[in-house]
Design a protein around this motif. Sequence first.
Motif, short mmCIF file in Angstrom:
data_model
loop_
_atom_site.label_atom_id
_atom_site.label_comp_id
_atom_site.label_asym_id
_atom_site.label_seq_id
_atom_site.Cartn_x
_atom_site.Cartn_y
_atom_site.Cartn_z
N ILE A 1 -11.69 104.97 17.95
CA ILE A 1 -10.25 104.75 17.81
C ILE A 1 -9.54 106.07 18.06
O ILE A 1 -9.93 107.11 17.52
CB ILE A 1 -9.89 104.23 16.41
CG1 ILE A 1 -10.72 103.00 16.04
CG2 ILE A 1 -8.40 103.92 16.31
CD1 ILE A 1 -10.57 102.57 14.60
N LEU A 2 -8.53 106.04 18.89
CA LEU A 2 -7.74 107.25 19.14
C LEU A 2 -6.82 107.51 17.96
O LEU A 2 -6.32 106.57 17.33
CB LEU A 2 -6.92 107.09 20.41
CG LEU A 2 -7.70 106.93 21.72
CD1 LEU A 2 -6.76 106.60 22.87
CD2 LEU A 2 -8.50 108.19 22.03
N GLY A 3 -6.59 108.79 17.67
CA GLY A 3 -5.73 109.09 16.53
C GLY A 3 -5.14 110.48 16.60
O GLY A 3 -4.99 111.06 17.69
N MET A 4 -4.82 111.03 15.43
CA MET A 4 -4.11 112.30 15.36
C MET A 4 -4.93 113.44 15.96
O MET A 4 -4.37 114.36 16.57
CB MET A 4 -3.77 112.61 13.90
CG MET A 4 -2.91 113.85 13.73
SD MET A 4 -2.31 114.03 12.03
CE MET A 4 -3.86 114.24 11.14
N THR A 5 -6.25 113.41 15.80
CA THR A 5 -7.10 114.48 16.34
C THR A 5 -6.93 114.60 17.85
O THR A 5 -6.86 115.71 18.40
CB THR A 5 -8.57 114.21 16.01
OG1 THR A 5 -8.72 114.10 14.59
CG2 THR A 5 -9.47 115.32 16.51
N ASP A 6 -6.86 113.46 18.52
CA ASP A 6 -6.70 113.45 19.98
C ASP A 6 -5.33 114.00 20.37
O ASP A 6 -5.20 114.74 21.35
CB ASP A 6 -6.87 112.03 20.51
CG ASP A 6 -8.21 111.44 20.11
OD1 ASP A 6 -9.21 111.70 20.80
OD2 ASP A 6 -8.25 110.72 19.09
N ALA A 7 -4.31 113.63 19.60
CA ALA A 7 -2.96 114.13 19.88
C ALA A 7 -2.86 115.63 19.67
O ALA A 7 -2.24 116.35 20.45
CB ALA A 7 -1.94 113.40 19.00
N TYR B 1 1.35 122.08 8.61
CA TYR B 1 1.13 121.99 10.06
C TYR B 1 2.39 122.37 10.83
O TYR B 1 2.33 123.06 11.85
CB TYR B 1 0.69 120.57 10.43
CG TYR B 1 0.66 120.33 11.92
CD1 TYR B 1 -0.34 120.88 12.70
CD2 TYR B 1 1.64 119.57 12.55
CE1 TYR B 1 -0.37 120.68 14.08
CE2 TYR B 1 1.62 119.36 13.92
CZ TYR B 1 0.61 119.92 14.67
OH TYR B 1 0.59 119.74 16.03
N ILE B 2 3.56 121.94 10.34
CA ILE B 2 4.83 122.26 11.01
C ILE B 2 5.06 123.76 11.04
O ILE B 2 5.45 124.33 12.06
CB ILE B 2 5.99 121.53 10.32
CG1 ILE B 2 5.86 120.01 10.51
CG2 ILE B 2 7.34 122.00 10.88
CD1 ILE B 2 6.85 119.20 9.71
N GLY C 1 -11.30 127.12 9.54
CA GLY C 1 -11.61 125.70 9.42
C GLY C 1 -10.69 124.80 10.22
O GLY C 1 -11.10 123.72 10.64
N SER C 2 -9.46 125.21 10.42
CA SER C 2 -8.48 124.34 11.08
C SER C 2 -8.79 124.18 12.56
O SER C 2 -8.84 125.15 13.32
CB SER C 2 -7.07 124.93 10.92
OG SER C 2 -6.15 124.26 11.75
N ALA C 3 -9.01 122.92 12.99
CA ALA C 3 -9.31 122.66 14.40
C ALA C 3 -8.14 123.04 15.29
O ALA C 3 -8.33 123.61 16.37
CB ALA C 3 -9.65 121.18 14.59
N SER C 4 -6.92 122.74 14.85
CA SER C 4 -5.75 123.06 15.66
C SER C 4 -5.52 124.56 15.73
O SER C 4 -5.12 125.09 16.77
CB SER C 4 -4.51 122.37 15.09
OG SER C 4 -4.30 122.71 13.73
#
Length: 506
Positions: free
Chosen positions: A180-186, A343-344, A400-403
Motif C-alpha cells: 500500500i502506498l503511503g506517507m513514506t512514499d510521499a 516534521y514541519i 533515525g529519521s528517514a526524511s
Amino acid sequence: MSSQKKGWSDRFLTKLEVAGNKLPDPSVLFIIMSVAILLASAVAGIFNVKAKNPATGETIEAVNLLSSEGLVLILSESINNFIEFPALGMVLVVMIGIGIAEKTGYFEALMKRTIEITPEKFILPTVIFVGIISNVAGDAGPVILPPIAAMVLMRIGYHPFVGLLVAYAATNGAFSANIILGMTDALALGFTEKSAQLVDSDYTGNIAMNYYFIAASSFLLVLVLYFVTKKVVSPRLGTYEGVSFTHEKISDREVSALRWANISVVVAAIALLLLVIPENGILRNPETGSIINDSPFMNSAVFLITILFFIPGLVFGLKAKTLKSTKDFGDILADSMGTMGGYIVLVFFAAQMLAYFEWSNLGPIIAVYGAQLLESINLSGIPLFISFILIVGLINLLIGSASAKWAILAPVFVPMFMFLGYDPAFTQMVYRVGDSFSNPISPMLPFLPLLLTFAKKYDKDVKLGTLIANLLPYSIAILIVWIIFLIVWYLLGIPVGPGGPIYLEQ
C-alpha cells in the motif's frame, strides 16, 4: 566465549548510543549544514570551482551565496523555499486520511481482528505481514503491534519476546516494503524530485515509482522474517515460564464497525477503479489514454490515497462511537496534524539547505566529480549499490529519521547516480533498502525504548542489549536477502515502479 562476545557488543552499542546522542537535533543539524554550504559556496566561488556536465556539455560554475546578490536571494526566497517544498503538501494531505484512520481506532482494530481470526499455523506469518503493511499507518505499527503480537504468539507456545521482536523487526526492518502506498512514499519522493531537478529542471517523479519493487519485497521479507524467527530467534529464547497476559479483544461494536469500515473502503476502491480501468476513464490521460504517464490518476495519487484512508476511518469512528460529534472530528484532525509539528519545522530548515545547495551549484559539481571518481575506480553497478546501501545503513544508526537522512544524501547521490545513467526512482529505491535493514538495531529510533518497556512486562530484568542481540539476526538477514533481490531485479532490468525505470531514458 559467548560472554566475551556479549560484553564486546554491549560496549560497542553503548559507545554507538553515546555518540548518537551527541548529535544535534535534525533541525539544528540542517542549520549547521546550511551554514556549511554557504561557507563552502563562498570558498568555491572565490576559487572559481567549476565542472562540465557530461549530459549536456555545459560548464557548471560554483556560485558564492555570501555575495550581495546571494544574501538578497537567501532573504527574499526563504518563505518560498518552505512553501514550495514538494514533500510538505503531500505529507500533510496524507496525514488527514491517516489521522482519521488512526485516531478513531480503525488501524488498531484492524490489526487486532486480523490476528484474532487467523488460523494458528498462519498466525506468525500474519503477524509479520501485518507488521510490514502497518508502516502505512506511520507510527501506529511499532507502537501497537508488538504488545499484541507478544500476547497472541505466547498463547500458541512462543516466548512473548518472540512476538515483540518479530513485530518490531517487521514494522521497522521492512520499513520500505509495502503493498500500500503511503506517507513514506510521499516523503521520499519530495526529496528525490527536488534533488533530481539539480540536474534536470524538468524532472518529475510520482509517488508510485518504487511500487513494483516494494510490493514484491513485502512478500519476500515475510519469508525472511519467518525463517529467522523459527530457526534463530525462537530457539534462542526457548520457553517462557513467567506470568501470562491476555490482550483485550475488540468488542462486538468494534467488530461491526470494522466490518462496515472495510466494506466502505472496498466500495471506494471499486468506484476508483471504474474511473481508471475503462478506456474512456476520466482518470486516464485524455490524449494518450495512459493510466501512468501524466494521467489525472497519477497526478492525484496522494489525494486518492488520503481518501482511501479517510473513508474507512470515518465510518469506523461513527459506528464504533469513537467519533461522536463534529468537535471530535475537528479534534482528531487537529491532533493528527499536531503530530506533524516536528516534521514541519524540519522541512523549513531542510528546504533552505536544499535551496542553498541548488543555488550554489555545489550539488551538481560534487556529483560530476563523484561520478568521475567512481568511474575511475570502476565502482559502478552492483558494487556501487551495495556500498551505498551499507553507507546508508551505518548512517541510520546515528540518524533515525528517514526524511532527515534522505534530505542530506539525496542532493548528492541522486545527481551522482543520474550522471552515471541511473534514474532517480532507482536511486531512491536503493536508498530505501539501506534505510530499512538497520532500523531494528538503531538506538536512534524512539520505538526501541518503548519495546524495552513492553519487554519488562514479562521480564523486569531484561536490558536493551538482550533485545538488540536478538534483533540483529533480522537486520543481517534482511540486508543479505534484500541486496540479492535488488541485484536480481537490476540484472533483469525490471522497472522499480510505474514511471520508475532503472536507467535514465535517453
